[in-house]
Design an enzyme around this catalytic site. Structure first.
Site, mmCIF file in Angstrom:
data_model
loop_
_atom_site.group_PDB
_atom_site.id
_atom_site.type_symbol
_atom_site.label_atom_id
_atom_site.label_comp_id
_atom_site.label_asym_id
_atom_site.label_seq_id
_atom_site.Cartn_x
_atom_site.Cartn_y
_atom_site.Cartn_z
ATOM 1 N N GLU A 40 0.793 -1.237 0.000
ATOM 2 C CA GLU A 40 0.000 0.000 0.000
ATOM 3 C C GLU A 40 0.823 1.285 0.000
ATOM 4 O O GLU A 40 0.594 2.177 0.809
ATOM 5 C CB GLU A 40 -0.960 -0.005 1.195
ATOM 6 C CG GLU A 40 -1.901 -1.197 1.193
ATOM 7 C CD GLU A 40 -2.865 -1.229 2.369
ATOM 8 O OE1 GLU A 40 -2.787 -0.356 3.252
ATOM 9 O OE2 GLU A 40 -3.695 -2.148 2.407
ATOM 10 N N GLU A 50 -6.137 -10.727 -1.389
ATOM 11 C CA GLU A 50 -6.926 -10.525 -0.163
ATOM 12 C C GLU A 50 -8.412 -10.473 -0.493
ATOM 13 O O GLU A 50 -9.147 -9.592 -0.040
ATOM 14 C CB GLU A 50 -6.499 -9.224 0.534
ATOM 15 C CG GLU A 50 -5.029 -9.178 0.874
ATOM 16 C CD GLU A 50 -4.607 -7.936 1.649
ATOM 17 O OE1 GLU A 50 -5.472 -7.219 2.174
ATOM 18 O OE2 GLU A 50 -3.389 -7.693 1.728
HETATM 19 C C1 XIL Z 1 -6.224 -6.506 8.319
HETATM 20 C C2 XIL Z 1 -6.496 -7.721 9.196
HETATM 21 O O1 XIL Z 1 -7.390 -8.576 8.513
HETATM 22 C C3 XIL Z 1 -7.081 -7.301 10.523
HETATM 23 O O2 XIL Z 1 -7.213 -8.414 11.394
HETATM 24 C C4 XIL Z 1 -6.193 -6.241 11.168
HETATM 25 O O3 XIL Z 1 -6.802 -5.774 12.358
HETATM 26 C C5 XIL Z 1 -5.951 -5.082 10.220
HETATM 27 O O4 XIL Z 1 -5.419 -5.567 9.002
HETATM 28 N N1 XIL Z 1 -4.980 -4.692 3.691
HETATM 29 C C6 XIL Z 1 -3.963 -5.512 4.119
HETATM 30 C C7 XIL Z 1 -4.187 -6.425 5.260
HETATM 31 O O5 XIL Z 1 -2.912 -5.556 3.460
HETATM 32 O O6 XIL Z 1 -3.015 -6.648 6.005
HETATM 33 C C8 XIL Z 1 -5.280 -5.924 6.187
HETATM 34 O O7 XIL Z 1 -5.531 -6.916 7.161
HETATM 35 C C9 XIL Z 1 -6.519 -5.598 5.396
HETATM 36 C C10 XIL Z 1 -6.248 -4.540 4.359
#
Ligand code: XIL
Length: 371
Positions: free
Chosen positions: A161, A274
């Site tokens: 990101e 994701e």
């Molecule tokens: C999220 C997790 O799922 C949560 O449990 C945590 O509290 C916050 O992060 N983008 C990403 C992930 O790259 O690492 C994030 O994961 C969601 C958004």
């Protein structure tokens, strides 16, 4: 109660427990078989899965997935909470769980502005750290973490990101402190992170990972610019991860196709890293973790038949695009395992709160069979 009656009641109880549906679906095909000829398919288990505290989730992961990404345990805040302290145990058990189940284990993530402790960017007196000191800290972290799992983690989300929605670099502490330098050094902190990750494990694949690449053409073009910059300098970058935190009405087919085809044309592997689909009709749509909380992810309509139908249709659409472009896609990973533990609330995954396959699961299997 007579002895015989007790035995009968006990056997009935055993029969009943035996008949209770097992998580992941007993009679449904395994996703990893369904997608065997197409791409790796996986999920993002958290600590309760690998430690056996959530047997429902473990059953789903073991049956359906051939790749796993740790939802949190390899992030800086968790694995390196203090300057002189690494917390290896959760990550060690995650990697061991993946190996035991012969899965491709993915490391997420090394350099990110979120879930990174404040001390990383501070000097001993609490002021802002210098560029050189921050680079040294980044190097130590990457060498320690990537080095520990050398040969065991297939690929790393090296930088997560780093882009804003308009495709320019996000004003994170990494960029602000390390600086952009001259045009040639535009991606300095990203470059350094990739160089050190490669040094720590020359065989590991290295990825750039971000959200909204499938909804914002400008942001996707920003990721392509990073890839081209790396290629022009002969630096290693193997893939770009499209996070794909979607919703019932996004992304569009065009947006997703643009992201896949233009990233692949830049010369990298494309992966969906994701995947989930928010069922909430209102509220924040993006994936900025500072804007997502348990309080704003409640969704009273999640279980409604209409919602589940829309979810299944959106999943079918997304998978038909992914399958049509399977030559460019190496992996599709869901963010979480089943609805109960999803970070985004509502009903965003293929398995419900009891671990049972939903309409969306069958829609995805059908999309694969229609190929
Ligand atoms: C999220 C997790 O799922 C949560 O449990 C945590 O509290 C916050 O992060 N983008 C990403 C992930 O790259 O690492 C994030 O994961 C969601 C958004």
């Amino acid at each position: 109660m007579s002895k015989q009656k007790i035995v009968t009641v006990a056997s009935l109880a055993i029969l009943w427990i035996g008949a209770a549906p097992c998580a992941g679906g007993q009679d449904v095909p395994a996703l990893k078989d369904v997608f065997q000829d197409h791409f790796l398919i996986g999920g993002a288990p958290n600590r309760t899965v690998v430690t056996g505290r959530d047997p429902n989730a473990a059953a789903i992961v073991e049956k359906h997935f051939n790749t796993i990404t740790a939802e949190n345990d390899l992030k800086w805040q968790l694995i390196h909470p203090r300057p002189d302290r690494y917390n290896w145990e959760p990550a060690d058990s995650f990697v061991a769980f993946g190996e035991k189940n012969r899965m491709s284990v993915i490391g997420h993530c090394l350099v990110w502005h979120a879930q990174t402790p404040r001390w990383v960017f501070q000097d001993d007196s609490g002021g802002e750290i210098t560029r050189d000191a921050l680079l040294a800290r980044m190097k130590d972290h990457i060498m320690a973490v990537v080095g520990r799992y050398k040969g065991r983690i297939k690929g790393w989300d090296v930088v997560n990101e780093a882009l804003d929605e308009d495709g320019t670099l996000r004003n994170s502490p990494w960029r602000r402190i390390i600086g952009e330098g001259s045009e040639d050094q535009k991606y300095d902190f990203i470059e350094c992170a990739f160089r050190w990750a490669h040094e720590a494990d020359p065989d590991a694949e290295l990825y750039y990972n971000d959200y909204n690449l499938e909804t914002s053409k400008a942001k996707c073009d920003g990721a392509i610019a990073i890839v081209k910059h790396f290629k022009s300098k002969g630096l290693r970058i193997d893939g770009v991860g499209i996070q794909l935190h979607g919703g019932l009405t996004h992304p569009s087919v065009e947006g997703l196709e643009y992201a896949i085809t233009s990233l692949a044309a830049a010369g990298v592997k494309v992966m969906v890293t994701e995947l989930d689909i928010r069922t909430q009709a209102r509220g924040y749509r993006g994936a900025d973790i500072s804007r997502v909380s348990r309080a704003n992810t409640d969704d009273p309509a999640a279980a409604a038949a209409e919602t589940q139908k829309k979810l299944a249709d959106k999943y079918a659409e997304i998978f038909s695009v992914l399958l049509a472009h399977k030559k460019d896609i190496t992996r599709v990973t869901f963010w979480g395992v089943y609805d109960k533990t999803s970070w985004i609330g509502g009903s965003p995954l293929l398995f419900d709160r009891n671990g049972q396959p939903k309409e969306a699961f069958f829609a995805v299997v059908k999309a694969a069979r229609q190929q």
